[in-house]
Design a protein around this motif. Structure first.
Motif, mmCIF file in Angstrom:
data_model
loop_
_atom_site.group_PDB
_atom_site.id
_atom_site.type_symbol
_atom_site.label_atom_id
_atom_site.label_comp_id
_atom_site.label_asym_id
_atom_site.label_seq_id
_atom_site.Cartn_x
_atom_site.Cartn_y
_atom_site.Cartn_z
ATOM 1 N N LEU A 36 31.201 42.395 56.232
ATOM 2 C CA LEU A 36 31.313 42.933 57.279
ATOM 3 C C LEU A 36 31.198 42.298 58.484
ATOM 4 O O LEU A 36 31.977 42.506 59.701
ATOM 5 C CB LEU A 36 30.600 44.301 57.377
ATOM 6 N N ILE A 37 30.188 41.628 58.474
ATOM 7 C CA ILE A 37 29.816 40.805 59.800
ATOM 8 C C ILE A 37 30.371 39.369 59.831
ATOM 9 O O ILE A 37 30.037 38.394 60.730
ATOM 10 C CB ILE A 37 28.099 40.985 60.249
ATOM 11 N N ALA A 38 30.896 38.883 58.609
ATOM 12 C CA ALA A 38 31.194 37.569 58.691
ATOM 13 C C ALA A 38 32.294 37.144 59.599
ATOM 14 O O ALA A 38 33.286 37.919 60.152
ATOM 15 C CB ALA A 38 31.761 37.218 57.398
ATOM 16 N N ASP A 39 31.980 35.818 60.131
ATOM 17 C CA ASP A 39 33.366 35.372 60.821
ATOM 18 C C ASP A 39 34.409 34.463 60.205
ATOM 19 O O ASP A 39 35.363 34.034 60.597
ATOM 20 C CB ASP A 39 32.683 34.636 62.332
ATOM 21 N N ALA A 40 33.642 33.892 58.974
ATOM 22 C CA ALA A 40 34.587 33.091 58.211
ATOM 23 C C ALA A 40 34.301 33.658 56.826
ATOM 24 O O ALA A 40 33.026 33.657 56.288
ATOM 25 C CB ALA A 40 34.331 31.402 58.429
ATOM 26 N N VAL A 41 35.460 33.906 56.130
ATOM 27 C CA VAL A 41 35.260 34.194 54.637
ATOM 28 C C VAL A 41 36.174 33.671 53.722
ATOM 29 O O VAL A 41 37.322 33.240 54.049
ATOM 30 C CB VAL A 41 35.601 35.649 54.361
ATOM 31 N N LEU A 42 35.246 32.819 52.845
ATOM 32 C CA LEU A 42 36.165 32.082 51.675
ATOM 33 C C LEU A 42 36.477 32.997 50.647
ATOM 34 O O LEU A 42 35.774 33.467 49.998
ATOM 35 C CB LEU A 42 35.328 30.827 50.960
ATOM 36 N N VAL A 43 37.785 33.125 50.264
ATOM 37 C CA VAL A 43 38.009 34.231 49.428
ATOM 38 C C VAL A 43 38.758 33.198 48.395
ATOM 39 O O VAL A 43 40.134 33.148 48.292
ATOM 40 C CB VAL A 43 38.956 35.418 49.724
ATOM 41 N N PRO A 44 38.227 32.653 47.200
ATOM 42 C CA PRO A 44 38.676 32.228 46.072
ATOM 43 C C PRO A 44 39.259 33.068 45.446
ATOM 44 O O PRO A 44 38.591 33.656 44.688
ATOM 45 C CB PRO A 44 37.655 31.231 45.496
ATOM 46 N N LEU A 45 40.768 33.067 45.333
ATOM 47 C CA LEU A 45 41.366 34.378 44.377
ATOM 48 C C LEU A 45 41.213 35.496 44.906
ATOM 49 O O LEU A 45 40.043 36.346 44.732
ATOM 50 C CB LEU A 45 40.860 34.396 42.945
ATOM 51 N N GLU A 46 42.113 36.033 45.534
ATOM 52 C CA GLU A 46 41.977 37.315 46.492
ATOM 53 C C GLU A 46 43.366 37.992 46.415
ATOM 54 O O GLU A 46 44.297 37.403 46.050
ATOM 55 C CB GLU A 46 41.658 36.965 48.090
ATOM 56 N N ASP A 47 43.246 39.353 46.800
ATOM 57 C CA ASP A 47 44.545 40.009 46.872
ATOM 58 C C ASP A 47 45.173 40.264 48.098
ATOM 59 O O ASP A 47 44.287 39.897 49.027
ATOM 60 C CB ASP A 47 44.593 41.460 46.073
ATOM 61 N N GLY A 48 46.320 40.197 48.144
ATOM 62 C CA GLY A 48 47.006 40.289 49.598
ATOM 63 C C GLY A 48 46.557 40.939 50.612
ATOM 64 O O GLY A 48 46.220 40.809 51.772
ATOM 65 N N ASP A 49 46.400 42.515 49.917
ATOM 66 C CA ASP A 49 45.964 43.589 50.950
ATOM 67 C C ASP A 49 44.696 43.116 51.883
ATOM 68 O O ASP A 49 44.558 43.179 52.775
ATOM 69 C CB ASP A 49 45.826 44.910 50.174
ATOM 70 N N ARG A 50 43.525 42.761 50.738
ATOM 71 C CA ARG A 50 42.280 42.592 51.606
ATOM 72 C C ARG A 50 42.389 41.261 52.481
ATOM 73 O O ARG A 50 41.562 41.152 53.479
ATOM 74 C CB ARG A 50 41.339 42.169 50.140
ATOM 75 N N THR A 51 43.221 40.405 51.980
ATOM 76 C CA THR A 51 43.131 39.219 52.951
ATOM 77 C C THR A 51 43.865 39.465 54.286
ATOM 78 O O THR A 51 43.196 39.186 55.396
ATOM 79 C CB THR A 51 44.149 38.153 52.221
ATOM 80 N N GLU A 52 44.977 40.316 54.075
ATOM 81 C CA GLU A 52 45.556 40.781 55.242
ATOM 82 C C GLU A 52 44.577 41.598 56.293
ATOM 83 O O GLU A 52 44.223 41.402 57.508
ATOM 84 C CB GLU A 52 46.816 41.752 55.255
ATOM 85 N N ALA A 53 43.687 42.318 55.610
ATOM 86 C CA ALA A 53 42.741 43.315 56.208
ATOM 87 C C ALA A 53 41.660 42.479 56.921
ATOM 88 O O ALA A 53 41.357 42.735 57.961
ATOM 89 C CB ALA A 53 42.006 44.204 55.600
ATOM 90 N N LEU A 54 41.096 41.388 56.468
ATOM 91 C CA LEU A 54 40.236 40.612 56.758
ATOM 92 C C LEU A 54 40.942 40.014 58.255
ATOM 93 O O LEU A 54 39.874 39.437 59.055
ATOM 94 C CB LEU A 54 39.556 39.702 55.864
ATOM 95 N N VAL A 55 42.142 39.400 57.848
ATOM 96 C CA VAL A 55 42.579 38.599 59.088
ATOM 97 C C VAL A 55 42.738 39.401 60.200
ATOM 98 O O VAL A 55 42.373 39.129 61.434
ATOM 99 C CB VAL A 55 43.915 37.957 58.668
#
Ligand code: ATP
Length: 267
Positions: free
Chosen positions: A155-174
């Motif tokens: 929630l408070i991260a400014d950089a998140v490493l997502v080794p193996l993620e799904d597209g929806d969540r990647t889009e939301a985090l961006v």
């Protein structure tokens, strides 16, 4: 646990060893059934990139390390496959870049979260966020249960490493303004396309290399790291990765076959 014996002469010995580790993870409740299928999708792309870390992926890793080191609140998001394959490397990387670890699953289940957290703790993690009620915050941008995150982590991260993620969540985090670093063998996946930076490589090779690069960069000036972190163009990176696959396939298409049967196994 009994392991299938893999001949070192097998042209895909390493790939088969990775498979064995995932199967073991599945049996211990760390990997979801869908995780086995997702891995198969990655394996197919590993064939295409030649089952080795490309110079392009190395370039991306250097910027990824800078992004994590320059961040105020870096977080490494871990799912079942990542835990089964690279738990120790995740812990080593968190130490180099002073990141938090958060368990974040596509198919949420408390049992699996607990099993993953245990694996990470056994690998040396002091703190594992996101388990059970700890995921009390909700990302507005996602409608399903997958929106839940830890208020002390993603929630408070400014950089998140997502080794193996799904597209929806990647889009939301961006969309939330976070820098998202993905490790994905498939440059065409939505995750790879939406991330701020995509390392097109096998997580099994990428994590130890990324950790070594971070260890070298950690003494650099923060401002310099910050400049390196914003110097990246993911469109160009993915163009390069796709061009590399294209070039490799064009060369293989000329040959037709590229493996030959070894003499002693012909009889
Ligand atoms: P998206 O939602 O991003 O379009 P997807 O639906 O293909 O992706 P999943 O099936 O959840 O996503 O996850 C599989 C993704 O993880 C694939 O893009 C695959 O290339 C990648 N992948 C699987 N195993 C590995 C691995 N060992 N290393 C790197 N990437 C991997």
């Amino acid at each position: 646990m009994k392991q299938t014996k893999i001949s070192p002469r097998h042209p895909r010995a390493e790939s088969l060893r990775i498979r064995e580790r995932l199967i073991e993870g599945y049996k211990t409740g760390v990997v979801a059934t869908a995780g086995l299928v997702a891995h198969g999708r990655g394996e197919a792309f590993d064939y295409l990139i030649g089952e080795e870390t490309t110079s392009n992926a190395l370039k991306a890793m250097k910027v990824a390390a800078a992004m994590l080191l320059a961040a105020k609140h870096p977080v490494i998001s871990v799912n079942g496959n990542a835990a089964a394959l690279v738990a120790e490397d995740v812990v080593k990387l968190t130490k180099e870049v002073k990141a938090k670890i958060e368990v974040n699953l596509f198919h949420r289940s408390l049992e699996r979260e607990v099993a993953i957290a245990k694996l990470l703790r056994d690998a040396g993690a002091k703190e594992v966020l996101g388990v059970g009620e700890a995921s009390s915050a909700k990302i507005r941008e996602i409608a399903s249960e997958r929106r839940r995150v830890d208020p002390k982590g993603i929630l408070i991260a400014d950089a998140v490493l997502v080794p193996l993620e799904d597209g929806d969540r990647t889009e939301a985090l961006v969309k939330m303004g976070k820098r998202v670093i993905a490790i994905d063998l498939n440059p065409l996946s939505r995750t790879a396309q939406f991330a701020t930076l995509t390392i097109v490589d096998n997580i099994d090779r990428a994590m130890p290399t990324l950790t070594k690069i971070a260890a070298k960069l950690r003494t650099e000036d923060k401002k310099k790291l910050g400049r390196l972190a914003i110097s990246f163009d993911n469109k160009e990176n993915l163009r390069e990765a796709t061009k590399m696959i294209n070039g490799r396939l064009a060369a293989l298409a000329k040959k037709g076959t590229y493996l030959t049967i070894l003499e002693e196994s012909k009889t």
